[in-house]
Write a protein that holds these residues in place. Structure first.
Motif, mmCIF file in Angstrom:
data_model
loop_
_atom_site.group_PDB
_atom_site.id
_atom_site.type_symbol
_atom_site.label_atom_id
_atom_site.label_comp_id
_atom_site.label_asym_id
_atom_site.label_seq_id
_atom_site.Cartn_x
_atom_site.Cartn_y
_atom_site.Cartn_z
ATOM 1 N N TYR A 113 0.835 -1.202 0.000
ATOM 2 C CA TYR A 113 0.000 0.000 0.000
ATOM 3 C C TYR A 113 0.872 1.255 0.000
ATOM 4 O O TYR A 113 0.560 2.234 -0.643
ATOM 5 C CB TYR A 113 -0.907 0.016 1.238
ATOM 6 N N LYS A 114 1.924 1.209 0.760
ATOM 7 C CA LYS A 114 2.791 2.389 0.858
ATOM 8 C C LYS A 114 4.232 1.936 0.656
ATOM 9 O O LYS A 114 4.683 0.991 1.294
ATOM 10 C CB LYS A 114 2.684 3.032 2.236
ATOM 11 N N TYR A 158 7.880 3.016 1.358
ATOM 12 C CA TYR A 158 8.789 3.927 2.061
ATOM 13 C C TYR A 158 10.213 3.543 1.692
ATOM 14 O O TYR A 158 10.578 2.359 1.798
ATOM 15 C CB TYR A 158 8.650 3.762 3.577
ATOM 16 N N VAL A 215 2.151 6.091 -2.313
ATOM 17 C CA VAL A 215 1.004 5.268 -1.947
ATOM 18 C C VAL A 215 0.335 4.678 -3.185
ATOM 19 O O VAL A 215 0.110 5.390 -4.169
ATOM 20 C CB VAL A 215 -0.042 6.092 -1.156
ATOM 21 N N CYS A 256 -7.708 1.442 -2.811
ATOM 22 C CA CYS A 256 -9.122 1.638 -2.465
ATOM 23 C C CYS A 256 -9.814 2.557 -3.470
ATOM 24 O O CYS A 256 -10.965 2.331 -3.834
ATOM 25 C CB CYS A 256 -9.255 2.192 -1.052
ATOM 26 N N TYR A 291 0.075 7.851 -5.596
ATOM 27 C CA TYR A 291 0.311 9.261 -5.256
ATOM 28 C C TYR A 291 1.461 9.389 -4.279
ATOM 29 O O TYR A 291 1.653 8.547 -3.410
ATOM 30 C CB TYR A 291 -0.953 9.949 -4.733
ATOM 31 N N GLU A 302 -9.661 6.795 0.669
ATOM 32 C CA GLU A 302 -8.225 6.703 0.939
ATOM 33 C C GLU A 302 -7.859 7.220 2.339
ATOM 34 O O GLU A 302 -6.708 7.149 2.758
ATOM 35 C CB GLU A 302 -7.427 7.479 -0.120
ATOM 36 N N ASN A 309 -6.002 -4.739 5.946
ATOM 37 C CA ASN A 309 -5.882 -3.922 4.734
ATOM 38 C C ASN A 309 -6.062 -2.439 5.024
ATOM 39 O O ASN A 309 -5.359 -1.599 4.470
ATOM 40 C CB ASN A 309 -6.896 -4.379 3.673
ATOM 41 N N LYS A 333 -3.074 -0.986 6.572
ATOM 42 C CA LYS A 333 -1.971 -0.736 5.639
ATOM 43 C C LYS A 333 -2.062 0.639 4.991
ATOM 44 O O LYS A 333 -1.096 1.125 4.420
ATOM 45 C CB LYS A 333 -1.964 -1.815 4.544
ATOM 46 N N MET A 334 -3.258 1.258 5.056
ATOM 47 C CA MET A 334 -3.384 2.592 4.473
ATOM 48 C C MET A 334 -2.676 3.643 5.332
ATOM 49 O O MET A 334 -2.273 4.684 4.818
ATOM 50 C CB MET A 334 -4.851 2.963 4.292
ATOM 51 N N TYR A 335 -2.566 3.436 6.621
ATOM 52 C CA TYR A 335 -1.922 4.479 7.449
ATOM 53 C C TYR A 335 -0.904 3.898 8.434
ATOM 54 O O TYR A 335 -0.236 4.636 9.151
ATOM 55 C CB TYR A 335 -2.977 5.304 8.191
ATOM 56 N N ARG A 336 -0.777 2.614 8.504
ATOM 57 C CA ARG A 336 0.205 1.971 9.340
ATOM 58 C C ARG A 336 1.228 1.277 8.447
ATOM 59 O O ARG A 336 0.942 1.078 7.271
ATOM 60 C CB ARG A 336 -0.442 0.913 10.269
#
Lengths: 456, 456
Positions: free
Chosen positions: A7-8, A10, A87, A91, A104, A381, B76, B79-82
Motif C-alpha cells: 500500500y505504501k 517507504y 502510496v 481503495c 500518489y 483513501e 488492509n 496498511k493505508m496508514y500503518r
C-alpha cells in the motif's frame, strides 16, 4: 517478474536522494533569465544577493549543473519527516472500478501539512550559514509560512511572515501554529511597509493578495540589517529543492519496476509540480523515456491555459525582478470566491518554458468539482486532502475513468501535496452548498494583461 | 554489534502484527467483570449484545485468549496508514543535552490525527459484518468521532456522533471533518434523547461532558433498530485493538536490539497507554523482563493518582454497566479550564488492575507545564503534538533531564498519540498567557466520590 506492490512504499534512509536534480541543465531551451526591472538587463549575482542569500542566488542563476549536493544538515532535517510515502491507491481504484493503477506521492505527513518544508529548510539553512539574523516571507493559504516557521525555529533564525489578510482572518489557527514555532505574523497589506501603505491607500478595503504580500516581505528584508527574503514557490531555486519529491518517487518506482504513463500535479507557482516531474522530464528531455505530464490549475486563476508567455513582475508591488513566464499579469487579482492556494498570477519560468516547448500539457478545473473529488478521495483513501492537492486528484480520477471506458491499464502518478486540516472553512462552504465556481471572462482578464510591463 | 538507528523506523508491510495481544490472558489478577447496574451481577454476553456488536461483546468478556487474529479487511485498512513510525528523538536529545536515548511511537499520521483509528476501524468492521445499519458514539476533543467517521465511511455504515457541546462550539472544524466523511454530528447534551433532556433540565447552562455524551449515544443505539453503540476508550476491547501500537513498537525495537528502560504514555480512558504497554507488560507479568511504566494524567482529572479503586458507572447518565476502576466518580465533571482530552472520570479496568498490582506507576501534571513541553518538542522535533500526547512528552523530558543529572544512559519510550492541529485555540491561550492551571481540592472531588454507587 513483478513484485507485489505494498500500500505504501517507504524508502530506507540510506536510499534517500543525497543530491537535488537541476532540470535546467538538461533543457536545450533554457528558461529566460530574470531581468532587472529598471535596466531590463539580466540580474547579476551581485544584484540578487541584495534580496536572497548568496548560495540561493547562485542556485537561482545556475542552469548548467545537473546535480547539487544536499548539505548534511538539510539531509538530517529531511530524515525527521522524509522519505514521504508513495502510496498505491488500491481503495480508490476499487471504488472507481478502473483498470488503471493509481499512485500518489503524499507530502502531507509533517506539521506544515505540505511539501513546502522541503525548500523552507534549505532556505533557512543557507541563511543561517551566511550568518543572517532572520528572513522575511509572505504566505497565502499559510502552508509556506508554517513551513518556514518550522525551519527557522530549527536553525534559531528570526522569521517574519506577511500573511495575505483574508487568510489571516479566515485561518487564525494557521497563525497560531506559526507562533508556536516562534514566528511573527503580520496581516498584509500592512502599515509597516511603504508598499503596504501605498496599496492600502489605493485599495482601502482590500483583503490582500500573494503579490502584495511578496512586495511587503521584500521591502522588509531589503531595509532591515541582517535579513533576506525567501520565497516558497515560483523561483528556480525552490523548484530545485522540491526535486527531492520526484527523486524519491523515481527511486521507489524503479525499485518495484513501475513506470508511470501519466504524471499529474497541481500548479500554483509550480514548485511542487516541477519537483515531482523533474527526474521524469529529465528522461524525456534526454530522449530516454516518454511520459504524459499534466499541470492542473484552478479555472479561476488559469495562468498556463489562458495566460500569456511574457516578461512580468513577480509581485504586485513591482519591486521584484522580471521573470519570463506564463502569466495573467501582476495586476490580476483572483476572485475572493476562490478557496485555497494556487492564487498566483504567474508560473515558474522553468515550467513555463517546458510547457511552451510541449513537454507538458495543462488543464483548468472548477472548484466545486475539485472539492467533490477531494471528498470522494477522503472517504476511500482516508487522507483529507488540501484544496490545492485536490486539483490533481480531480484530473487523476478523470484519467482513471477514461481508462475504465477504454479498458487501458495505464499507470497514473499524482502529487498529493498536502492535507486540508486548516481548510475546513472551505469544506464547510462546500458541504453547505454555498461554494460557487468562478471562471473569469476575457474582460475580467484584461486589467491583468494591461499591467504587463512594456519590454521595448 | 548494534546497528545504526535511523531517525524513523518503519516496519515493512509483511512485518506488521497480524494478531492483537490480549494482556488479560497473562494477568493473574484479572480485571473485575462488568456488572449489570440493576442486579449487580456480572454482565452476560446476551446482555452486552444489546449494546455492543456480538463479536465485540465477546472480546470484552474474553480474558483468557492471549492472541486474537486481526481480520483481513482490518489489516488492509491498517496498511493505508500503518505501520506508524517509531521515531528516535535525536533533536530533542541534543537540545536537552541528555545522555538518555528517547524514542516515540507516533500515531498522528492519519486524518483522525490520533491512534483512535486503530479501534474505530475494528469496531466498524464488526458492525458491518453483523449486518448493522449504523453506530452511535460520543466524542470529546473530536479525535474519536473523526476516526469513527472515517471507519464508517470506509465500510458504508451510518455514523451518529454526540459531541460534547463545549468542543462542538470550540472546534467547528472537527465537525466539518466528520461531515466530510458523512457522519451526522449533534452537540451534547441534546433534546434528541431522554437522558439529554433530563440533563438539560437539571443543568440548563451545561457545556456537556464525555459522560453525558456517552449516555445519549447509548440511548440512541439501544432505541434505534439496526444500531449499536461503540466507544473509543476505557473498554477492554478498545485496549485490545490498540495493542497494534505496542506490538509494532516491540517488533521495531527488537529489530534494532533496543530495550526501553522507561515507557511513558498519557492516560485518559487508558486505551492508548494500554495498547502501547501491553506487549511489555506481558513480559513483566510472565517474569521475562522488567520495565518502568508511567501513566501520565492531567492534574485537573487525576483518576489514578487521586481516585478510588471501586465499581462505578462508566457514564453520567448511569445507563452503562458498572466497571471496577480507578475513578473520581461519574458525578465528577472536570474544570472547563482544562484544555484537550483526558477528561474522563475513570480508567480502563485493565490498567486499573495493573496499577493496583504495582505493574505501573502514575503521575499527574499541570497543563501550562504540558503546553510548555509541547512547544519545546514542536520546535525541535517538528511535530505539533496534541495536548493529550504532550502529557507524555512532559514526563519524558523530566526523565531525560534526570538522566542528564545522574549521567544515566536510559532508553525512554513514549507514546505520541496524535497531532494538535485542531487544538490551536488552546495553544493560542497558552501563547497569550490566558491559560491557567487547575488542581481540584479534596472538597472539589467530594461530589464525584459521593456519586459512586452503593455496592452492598
Amino acid at each position: 517478474m513483478s513484485k507485489e506492490i505494498p500500500y505504501k512504499i517507504y524508502l530506507e534512509e540510506h536510499e534517500m536522494p543525497k543530491q537535488w536534480y537541476n532540470v535546467r541543465a538538461d533543457m536545450k531551451n533554457k528558461p529566460a533569465p530574470l531581468l532587472n526591472p529598471g535596466t531590463k538587463q539580466p540580474m547579476t549575482l551581485e544584484e540578487l544577493e541584495h534580496v536572497f542569500c548568496t548560495e540561493l542566488a547562485k542556485q537561482e542563476l545556475d542552469d548548467t549543473t545537473p546535480y547539487i549536493d544536499i548539505p548534511e544538515e538539510i539531509l538530517n532535517f529531511y530524515k525527521m519527516y522524509r522519505p514521504s510515502p508513495l502510496v498505491r491507491a488500491y481503495c480508490l481504484e476499487k471504488k472507481l472500478g478502473t483498470p488503471a493503477k493509481i499512485y500518489y506521492k503524499f507530502e502531507g505527513n509533517n506539521t506544515s501539512g505540505s511539501h513546502k518544508l522541503n525548500s523552507a529548510i534549505a532556505q533557512a539553512y543557507y541563511a543561517k550559514k551566511q550568518g543572517l539574523k532572520g528572513v522575511t516571507t509572505e504566505t497565502g493559504a499559510g502552508q509556506w509560512g508554517t513551513a518556514l516557521s518550522m525551519a527557522c525555529s530549527y536553525f534559531d533564525l528570526d522569521c517574519k511572515v506577511y500573511m495575505v489578510k483574508c487568510s489571516y482572518e479566515q485561518k487564525p489557527f494557521r497563525r497560531e501554529v506559526m507562533r508556536t514555532y516562534g514566528a511573527s505574523v503580520t496581516p498584509s497589506p500592512s502599515m509597516e511597509t511603504e508598499v503596504g501603505k501605498k496599496i492600502l491607500l489605493e485599495h482601502p478595503g482590500t483583503t490582500g493578495s500573494l503579490g502584495c504580500a511578496i512586495s511587503e516581505a521584500v521591502e522588509a528584508a531589503t531595509t532591515t540589517e541582517g535579513y533576506r527574503y525567501v520565497l516558497g514557490s515560483v523561483l528556480s531555486q525552490v523548484l530545485l529543492h522540491q526535486t527531492v519529491i520526484g527523486l524519491e518517487t523515481k527511486i521507489a518506482m524503479d525499485k518495484y519496476d513501475i513506470k508511470p504513463d501519466i504524471i499529474i500535479g497541481c500548479a500554483g507557482g509550480g514548485s511542487n509540480l516541477g519537483g515531482l516531474i523533474s527526474p521524469f522530464v529529465g528522461e524525456k528531455l534526454r530522449g530516454e523515456n516518454d511520459y504524459q505530464i499534466i499541470a492542473v490549475e484552478p479555472a479561476s486563476c488559469p495562468s498556463l491555459t489562458r495566460g500569456k508567455y511574457a516578461y512580468d513582475f513577480c509581485d504586485t508591488g513591482k519591486v521584484c525582478p522580471l521573470a519570463k513566464m506564463y502569466t495573467l499579469g501582476s495586476g490580476f487579482i483572483p476572485s475572493a470566491n476562490h478557496a485555497g492556494g494556487l492564487r498566483y498570477h504567474g508560473m515558474s519560468s522553468v515550467l513555463s518554458q517546458l510547457y511552451d516547448d510541449g513537454y507538458m500539457e495543462a488543464r483548468s478545473v472548477g472548484q466545486t468539482a475539485v472539492f467533490a473529488a477531494a471528498e470522494q478521495f477522503a472517504r476511500v483513501e482516508g487522507i483529507l486532502p488540501a484544496p490545492e492537492s485536490s486539483h490533481a486528484i480531480k484530473v487523476a480520477i478523470d484519467e482513471a475513468l477514461k481508462c475504465k471506458e477504454t479498458g487501458e491499464e495505464k499507470t497514473i502518478l499524482f502529487g498529493l501535496t498536502g492535507t486540508g486540516y486548516f481548510d475546513m472553512y472551505a469544506y464547510e462552504n462546500f458541504h453547505n452548498g454555498t461554494m460557487s465556481d468562478y471562471i473569469p471572462t476575457d474582460e475580467d482578464l484584461k486589467p491583468g494583461f494591461d499591467s504587463l510591463p512594456k519590454m521595448d
